[in-house]
Design an enzyme around this catalytic site. Structure first.
Site, PDB file in Angstrom:
ATOM      1  CB  CYS A  40     -61.094  48.345 -37.488  1.00 20.35           C
ATOM      2  SG  CYS A  40     -62.061  47.007 -37.442  1.00 20.35           S
ATOM      3  CG  LEU A  41     -61.905  53.600 -34.903  1.00 20.12           C
ATOM      4  CD1 LEU A  41     -62.395  53.746 -33.800  1.00 20.12           C
ATOM      5  CD2 LEU A  41     -60.563  54.032 -35.551  1.00 20.12           C
TER       6      LEU A  41
ATOM      7  CB  SER B 290     -65.179  63.503 -31.243  1.00 25.36           C
ATOM      8  OG  SER B 290     -63.498  63.182 -31.614  1.00 25.36           O
TER       9      SER B 290
ATOM     10  CD  GLU C 143     -56.935  55.609 -35.937  1.00 25.96           C
ATOM     11  OE1 GLU C 143     -58.169  54.830 -36.045  1.00 25.96           O
ATOM     12  OE2 GLU C 143     -56.899  55.541 -37.237  1.00 25.96           O
TER      13      GLU C 143
ATOM     14  CB  ILE D 183     -60.893  58.160 -45.794  1.00 24.23           C
ATOM     15  CG1 ILE D 183     -62.720  58.706 -44.995  1.00 24.23           C
ATOM     16  CG2 ILE D 183     -61.447  57.340 -46.112  1.00 24.23           C
ATOM     17  CD1 ILE D 183     -62.573  58.000 -43.952  1.00 24.23           C
TER      18      ILE D 183
ATOM     19  NE  ARG E   6     -48.253  55.051 -36.864  1.00 21.79           N
ATOM     20  CZ  ARG E   6     -49.686  55.990 -37.062  1.00 21.79           C
ATOM     21  NH1 ARG E   6     -50.145  55.249 -37.451  1.00 21.79           N
ATOM     22  NH2 ARG E   6     -49.573  57.235 -36.449  1.00 21.79           N
TER      23      ARG E   6
ATOM     24  CG  PHE F   9     -61.660  51.725 -41.810  1.00 25.47           C
ATOM     25  CD1 PHE F   9     -62.156  50.687 -41.067  1.00 25.47           C
ATOM     26  CD2 PHE F   9     -62.185  53.201 -40.373  1.00 25.47           C
ATOM     27  CE1 PHE F   9     -62.637  50.497 -40.328  1.00 25.47           C
ATOM     28  CE2 PHE F   9     -62.648  52.152 -39.543  1.00 25.47           C
ATOM     29  CZ  PHE F   9     -62.605  51.081 -39.064  1.00 25.47           C
TER      30      PHE F   9
HETATM   31  P1  TGC Z   1     -70.437  52.939 -26.697  1.00 23.83           P
HETATM   32  O1  TGC Z   1     -72.062  53.060 -26.341  1.00 23.83           O
HETATM   33  O2  TGC Z   1     -69.658  52.989 -25.085  1.00 23.83           O
HETATM   34  O3  TGC Z   1     -70.248  51.499 -27.489  1.00 23.83           O
HETATM   35  C1  TGC Z   1     -71.497  51.315 -28.088  1.00 23.83           C
HETATM   36  C2  TGC Z   1     -70.569  49.886 -28.431  1.00 23.83           C
HETATM   37  O4  TGC Z   1     -69.200  50.132 -29.010  1.00 23.83           O
HETATM   38  C3  TGC Z   1     -68.906  48.958 -28.356  1.00 23.83           C
HETATM   39  N1  TGC Z   1     -67.528  49.547 -28.244  1.00 23.83           N
HETATM   40  C4  TGC Z   1     -65.884  49.381 -28.557  1.00 23.83           C
HETATM   41  N2  TGC Z   1     -66.277  48.228 -29.110  1.00 23.83           N
HETATM   42  C5  TGC Z   1     -65.004  47.588 -29.019  1.00 23.83           C
HETATM   43  N3  TGC Z   1     -63.938  48.299 -28.675  1.00 23.83           N
HETATM   44  C6  TGC Z   1     -64.761  49.222 -28.560  1.00 23.83           C
HETATM   45  N4  TGC Z   1     -63.090  50.729 -27.761  1.00 23.83           N
HETATM   46  C7  TGC Z   1     -65.104  49.842 -28.335  1.00 23.83           C
HETATM   47  N5  TGC Z   1     -65.636  50.977 -27.617  1.00 23.83           N
HETATM   48  C8  TGC Z   1     -67.461  50.723 -27.831  1.00 23.83           C
HETATM   49  C9  TGC Z   1     -69.801  49.569 -26.887  1.00 23.83           C
HETATM   50  O5  TGC Z   1     -69.337  47.973 -25.936  1.00 23.83           O
HETATM   51  C10 TGC Z   1     -71.456  49.433 -27.667  1.00 23.83           C
HETATM   52  O6  TGC Z   1     -71.200  47.611 -28.574  1.00 23.83           O
HETATM   53  P2  TGC Z   1     -72.906  47.147 -28.275  1.00 23.83           P
HETATM   54  O7  TGC Z   1     -72.431  46.061 -28.419  1.00 23.83           O
HETATM   55  O8  TGC Z   1     -73.258  47.177 -26.728  1.00 23.83           O
HETATM   56  O9  TGC Z   1     -73.262  48.049 -28.537  1.00 23.83           O
HETATM   57  O10 TGC Z   1     -70.171  54.228 -27.412  1.00 23.83           O
HETATM   58  P3  TGC Z   1     -70.458  55.615 -27.305  1.00 23.83           P
HETATM   59  O11 TGC Z   1     -70.632  56.268 -28.705  1.00 23.83           O
HETATM   60  O12 TGC Z   1     -70.866  55.687 -25.946  1.00 23.83           O
HETATM   61  O13 TGC Z   1     -68.510  55.651 -27.957  1.00 23.83           O
HETATM   62  C11 TGC Z   1     -68.335  57.143 -27.054  1.00 23.83           C
HETATM   63  C12 TGC Z   1     -66.928  56.866 -27.389  1.00 23.83           C
HETATM   64  C13 TGC Z   1     -66.603  58.669 -27.357  1.00 23.83           C
HETATM   65  C14 TGC Z   1     -65.459  56.248 -26.676  1.00 23.83           C
HETATM   66  C15 TGC Z   1     -66.724  56.577 -29.406  1.00 23.83           C
HETATM   67  O14 TGC Z   1     -67.492  57.257 -30.400  1.00 23.83           O
HETATM   68  C16 TGC Z   1     -64.988  56.816 -29.709  1.00 23.83           C
HETATM   69  O15 TGC Z   1     -64.226  56.101 -29.365  1.00 23.83           O
HETATM   70  N6  TGC Z   1     -65.099  58.050 -30.492  1.00 23.83           N
HETATM   71  C17 TGC Z   1     -63.847  58.224 -31.043  1.00 23.83           C
HETATM   72  C18 TGC Z   1     -63.873  57.755 -32.685  1.00 23.83           C
HETATM   73  C19 TGC Z   1     -62.891  57.742 -33.159  1.00 23.83           C
HETATM   74  O16 TGC Z   1     -61.605  57.079 -32.929  1.00 23.83           O
HETATM   75  N7  TGC Z   1     -63.158  58.147 -34.213  1.00 23.83           N
HETATM   76  C20 TGC Z   1     -61.596  58.530 -35.297  1.00 23.83           C
HETATM   77  C21 TGC Z   1     -61.902  57.834 -36.135  1.00 23.83           C
HETATM   78  S1  TGC Z   1     -60.333  57.668 -37.357  1.00 23.83           S
HETATM   79  C22 TGC Z   1     -60.536  57.786 -39.281  1.00 23.83           C
HETATM   80  O17 TGC Z   1     -61.598  57.241 -39.183  1.00 23.83           O
HETATM   81  C23 TGC Z   1     -59.392  57.664 -39.878  1.00 23.83           C
HETATM   82  S2  TGC Z   1     -58.781  56.650 -39.999  1.00 23.83           S
HETATM   83  C24 TGC Z   1     -57.727  56.634 -40.555  1.00 23.83           C
HETATM   84  C25 TGC Z   1     -57.471  56.896 -41.295  1.00 23.83           C
HETATM   85  O18 TGC Z   1     -58.220  56.934 -42.843  1.00 23.83           O
HETATM   86  O19 TGC Z   1     -56.273  57.382 -41.860  1.00 23.83           O
END
Ligand code: TGC
Length: 396
Positions: free
Chosen positions: A251-252, A143, A376, A168, A95, A134
């Site tokens: 994308c997330l 995070s 994610e 990645i 998946r 990605f």
């Molecule tokens: P924040 O200030 O809330 O937002 C920054 C900008 O992003 C926008 N935004 C979103 N847009 C679309 N969908 C969402 N779910 C969004 N969440 C936020 C927001 O509107 C803003 O846009 P703009 O235009 O005003 O600049 O950002 P924050 O820094 O406060 O966010 C905090 C937090 C914790 C929610 C965020 O950093 C987060 O979700 N962290 C977790 C990241 C995560 O899931 N990382 C794991 C990635 S997995 C991976 O990379 C591996 S992929 C799988 C693989 O390769 O096997």
């Protein structure tokens, strides 16, 4: 799969699906049964990712199946979710492959790419002839992508990327990496808008991907460290449609949505084997399923599988209506993975000592789900997203 009908008889989930959705689910279930289940225990043991299945997934239409045009199937969100569920019922690694390829790499190109970029990459990726990855997470942690240190500098008309990424999926097998980097050029957005995406052919000098070894989870799939050392790219390598972190977060959202369904597949698989075992294994002169304590465990597992599936379906219908919010996705991702892990642990107790062996898939699912609860967005990140949605206060 022999007990699945028994689970379905209690709660006729199928009647909530269209014929087309049931068709996607049946094809994915058949693929999982015929092509993944016979080899998965061995592949997990041997740390082997079976790349020869990739074109078969493409031929089945599963890669980028929720996208339209460019050779993609244009299926609905519920159909895509059901495919995620059936693949993860076999193994989270498969998946995850479909998620990384379709929800992350293809989705980034489809949402934010130029017409030339879409034509160049998407048809081959849909067929499984080209692989994408990605690259968002960095070695200091995943995070807080806002703290990323990978940079893109101007170099004449083009770009030079320097930095590192970690965890990645598929990077060492990929043909193209979607790399997120902070652009040091005010013309490309300052502050929060400076994060931009780049399409990096993995043959570009300075790009190195190294599989991470020593994993006790997701052993039948590949996750890598990436080094970007003076990676020179042409001007048109940038994704024109993504500015700031909303690009990768968009994308997330797609990948997290697939997990809402996928984790319920792992949970269903654990329930199925525990149910089978409860009927065939006798202790104290009767099947263990004839004991009240075992029935209570099975009933509680069924509740959480069915509640999780209904939640996934609700989110899928909202997605199809264009009304799915990030906070709703967090509800689903947090709940599905948390409950799937609890179900895997409970199922293990019904299997007794044999439950810790690979005669059953339960410990493999439990180990995989530890990765799924972390990538994610960890449990804690989703709790904080929901805490912010409830209180209006940012606790990050
Ligand atoms: P924040 O200030 O809330 O937002 C920054 C900008 O992003 C926008 N935004 C979103 N847009 C679309 N969908 C969402 N779910 C969004 N969440 C936020 C927001 O509107 C803003 O846009 P703009 O235009 O005003 O600049 O950002 P924050 O820094 O406060 O966010 C905090 C937090 C914790 C929610 C965020 O950093 C987060 O979700 N962290 C977790 C990241 C995560 O899931 N990382 C794991 C990635 S997995 C991976 O990379 C591996 S992929 C799988 C693989 O390769 O096997």
């Amino acid at each position: 799969m022999t007990t699945a009908p028994r689970i379905d008889q209690v709660f006729d989930f199928d009647e909530l699906l269209s014929e087309e959705e049931r068709g996607w689910q049946q094809r994915a279930r058949a693929f999982a049964q015929d092509r993944i289940l016979p080899i998965i225990e061995d592949d997990f043991e041997q740390k082997h990712f079976r790349t020869e299945l990739i074109p078969e997934l493409g031929a089945a239409g599963f890669l980028g199946m929720h996208l339209s045009g460019y050779g993609c199937a244009g299926a609905g969100a519920v159909s895509y979710g059901l495919v995620c569920l059936e693949l993860e019922a076999a193994d989270s690694g498969w998946r995850t492959f479909v998620s990384v390829q379709g929800s992350l790499a293809m989705s980034a190109i489809h949402k934010y790419g130029s017409e030339e970029q879409k034509q160049q990459w998407l048809p081959g990726m849909a067929k499984g002839e080209l692989i994408g990855c990605f690259a968002l997470t960095e070695p200091q942690g995943g995070s807080d992508p806002a703290a990323m240190t990978t940079v893109a500098r101007r170099d004449g008309d083009g770009w030079v990327l320097d930095g590192a990424k970690r965890w990645i999926g598929l990077a060492s097998l990929a043909d193209v990496a979607v790399v997120w980097a902070r652009v040091e050029d005010p013309a490309y957005g300052e502050g929060g808008k400076a994060v931009r995406g780049f399409l990096v052919p993995t043959t570009t000098p300075g790009f190195t991907a190294t599989p991470i070894d020593g994993k006790l989870s997701m052993r039948a799939s590949v996750q890598c460290d990436i080094e970007l050392d003076g990676v020179r790219l042409p001007a048109d390598a940038i994704l024109p449609g993504a500015e700031g972190l909303s690009g990768p977060f968009g994308c997330l959202n797609e990948a997290r949505y697939g997990i809402v369904w996928g984790a319920m597949g792992a949970a269903r698989s654990c329930l199925e084997v525990a149910l089978d075992r409860s009927i065939t294994r006798e202790v104290f002169g009767k099947p263990i399923g004839a004991n009240q304590l075992t029935q209570a465990k099975l009933a509680d597992m069924l509740l959480e599988v069915e509640k999780g599936m209904l939640l996934a379906l609700h989110l899928g219908r909202r997605k199809e209506a264009g009304r799915l919010t990030p906070a709703q996705i967090s509800v689903g991702k947090l709940n599905s993975v948390r409950e799937a892990l609890a179900i895997a642990h409970e199922a293990r107790t019904i299997l007794g000592g044999d439950g810790i062996t690979n005669a059953f898939p339960v410990m493999r699912h439990a180990a995989n789900l530890e990765s799924v609860r972390t990538y994610e967005g960890t449990d804690e990140i989703h709790q904080l997203i929901l805490g912010r949605a409830l209180t209006g206060l940012n606790a990050f």
